[in-house]
Design an enzyme around this catalytic site. Structure first.
Site, mmCIF file in Angstrom:
data_model
loop_
_atom_site.group_PDB
_atom_site.id
_atom_site.type_symbol
_atom_site.label_atom_id
_atom_site.label_comp_id
_atom_site.label_asym_id
_atom_site.label_seq_id
_atom_site.Cartn_x
_atom_site.Cartn_y
_atom_site.Cartn_z
ATOM 1 N N ASP A 1 3.695 3.570 2.221
ATOM 2 C CA ASP A 1 3.318 2.206 2.591
ATOM 3 C C ASP A 1 4.596 1.380 2.600
ATOM 4 O O ASP A 1 5.199 1.133 1.546
ATOM 5 C CB ASP A 1 2.310 1.687 1.546
ATOM 6 C CG ASP A 1 1.784 0.300 1.879
ATOM 7 O OD1 ASP A 1 2.465 -0.450 2.602
ATOM 8 O OD2 ASP A 1 0.688 -0.035 1.379
ATOM 9 N N HIS A 2 5.014 0.966 3.788
ATOM 10 C CA HIS A 2 6.323 0.307 3.912
ATOM 11 C C HIS A 2 6.328 -1.097 3.308
ATOM 12 O O HIS A 2 7.380 -1.715 3.160
ATOM 13 C CB HIS A 2 6.739 0.262 5.386
ATOM 14 C CG HIS A 2 8.218 0.303 5.600
ATOM 15 N ND1 HIS A 2 9.137 0.097 4.594
ATOM 16 C CD2 HIS A 2 8.956 0.515 6.719
ATOM 17 C CE1 HIS A 2 10.364 0.180 5.073
ATOM 18 N NE2 HIS A 2 10.281 0.442 6.367
ATOM 19 N N ARG A 3 5.163 -1.605 2.914
ATOM 20 C CA ARG A 3 5.145 -2.889 2.201
ATOM 21 C C ARG A 3 5.650 -2.712 0.778
ATOM 22 O O ARG A 3 6.076 -3.663 0.132
ATOM 23 C CB ARG A 3 3.713 -3.458 2.145
ATOM 24 C CG ARG A 3 3.142 -3.831 3.503
ATOM 25 C CD ARG A 3 1.668 -4.155 3.404
ATOM 26 N NE ARG A 3 0.891 -2.996 2.940
ATOM 27 C CZ ARG A 3 -0.426 -2.990 2.794
ATOM 28 N NH1 ARG A 3 -1.132 -4.074 3.068
ATOM 29 N NH2 ARG A 3 -1.066 -1.909 2.391
#
Ligand code: CAO
Length: 251
Positions: free
Chosen positions: A224-226
């Site tokens: 999850d690139h967040r």
């Protein structure tokens, strides 16, 4: 600027599922598991900004240890999946934000102090993800036994929600079938999942211009690139490569 709702409203509608004008068709029901896992996979795919990092790790160390380990543990199998479950639990210690979930308000990160690994199991009724708890404190033998028991239960009786809840991170292996890489979908509320493809002998430059062969295992880490940045994802997979060749993992 347009709102997200306005942007979505401009998307073309999906075509109807009506194909009889093209030829004969048969309509078969989806199993309950397929309906549920489809709904969860669809939600996770559209709501989590996925990136998948691909790398190969040297697993010559596993092959050399497997024979001795299986002789010492009759009936148990030391597959790459078992070794990677343990390695994941160890790697999470150094990367706490991989063992985390986003808070409901999107403003906090909840760091988990437990090391529970979800494992995707292929069953006749659909995909299930049982969770092996406390993998940091379990030996490879205990993990192998539990994986065999949980995957057997998943295939024969099915699993309860509690069998499938509380993971830190998940693993999905297609290594017994084939493939060189794939994009596993994150099992929310986890923030990462490790995909495993089939190992292969790979040539590397050896001494004096000779060719040296190494057994390499392709790994695909979706994150999850967040929460996770690309550099950490690359380091995390490199660390898995070191851990599977570390004697202490096998004690
Ligand atoms: N490369 C080469 N061989 C591999 C391998 C790899 N990466 N991973 C496993 N194998 C071999 C094993 O060593 C074993 O060989 P032997 O029979 O000679 O010992 C054989 O493949 C079968 O392994 P297994 O399936 O019994 O055990 P496992 O630990 O690899 O996996 C489990 C267990 C439960 C994960 C697996 O049975 C399974 O269900 N996998 C499918 C998961 C899936 O569908 N994922 C995709 C989800 S996305 O739709």
């Amino acid at each position: 600027m347009s709102t997200v709702a306005e942007t979505l409203a401009r998307l073309a509608p999906l075509p109807p599922s009506e194909f009889s004008e093209f030829g004969d068709v048969e309509v078969v029901p989806l199993t309950r598991y397929q309906q549920l896992s489809g709904a969860f996979l669809g939600r996770n795919w559209v709501t989590i900004p996925h990136v998948t990092h691909h790398d190969d790790i040297d697993i010559d160390g596993i092959g050399a240890r497997r024979v001795a380990w299986e002789q010492a543990h009759p009936g148990a199998k030391l597959t790459p999946v078992v070794v990677l479950i343990k390695a994941l639990a160890e790697a999470l210690r150094g990367y706490p934000h991989f063992n985390a979930s986003l808070g409901d308000d999107g403003k906090t990160l909840i760091l988990k102090r437990y090391f529970n690994i979800g494992v995707a199991v292929d069953t006749p009724k659909g995909l299930l993800v049982p969770v092996i708890r406390g993998c940091d404190a379990k030996s490879l033998g205990e993990i192998a036994t539990e994986l065999a028991a949980l995957s057997d239960k998943a295939r024969t009786k099915g699993l309860s929600m509690s069998d499938m809840s509380g993971s830190s991170i998940a693993l999905s292996s297609l290594g017994h079938i084939g493939g060189t890489a794939f994009t596993p979908i994150i099992n929310a509320p986890d923030v990462a999942i490790l995909g495993v493809s089939r190992n292969r002998s790979t040539p590397f430059p050896g001494d004096g211009g000779a060719i040296a062969w190494q057994t390499m295992l392709p790994l695909s880490l979706s994150y999850d690139h967040r929460v996770i940045n690309g550099a950490d994802a690359a380091r995390f997979v490199r660390l898995l490569g070191e851990l599977v060749n570390d004697d202490t993992l096998y004690q």
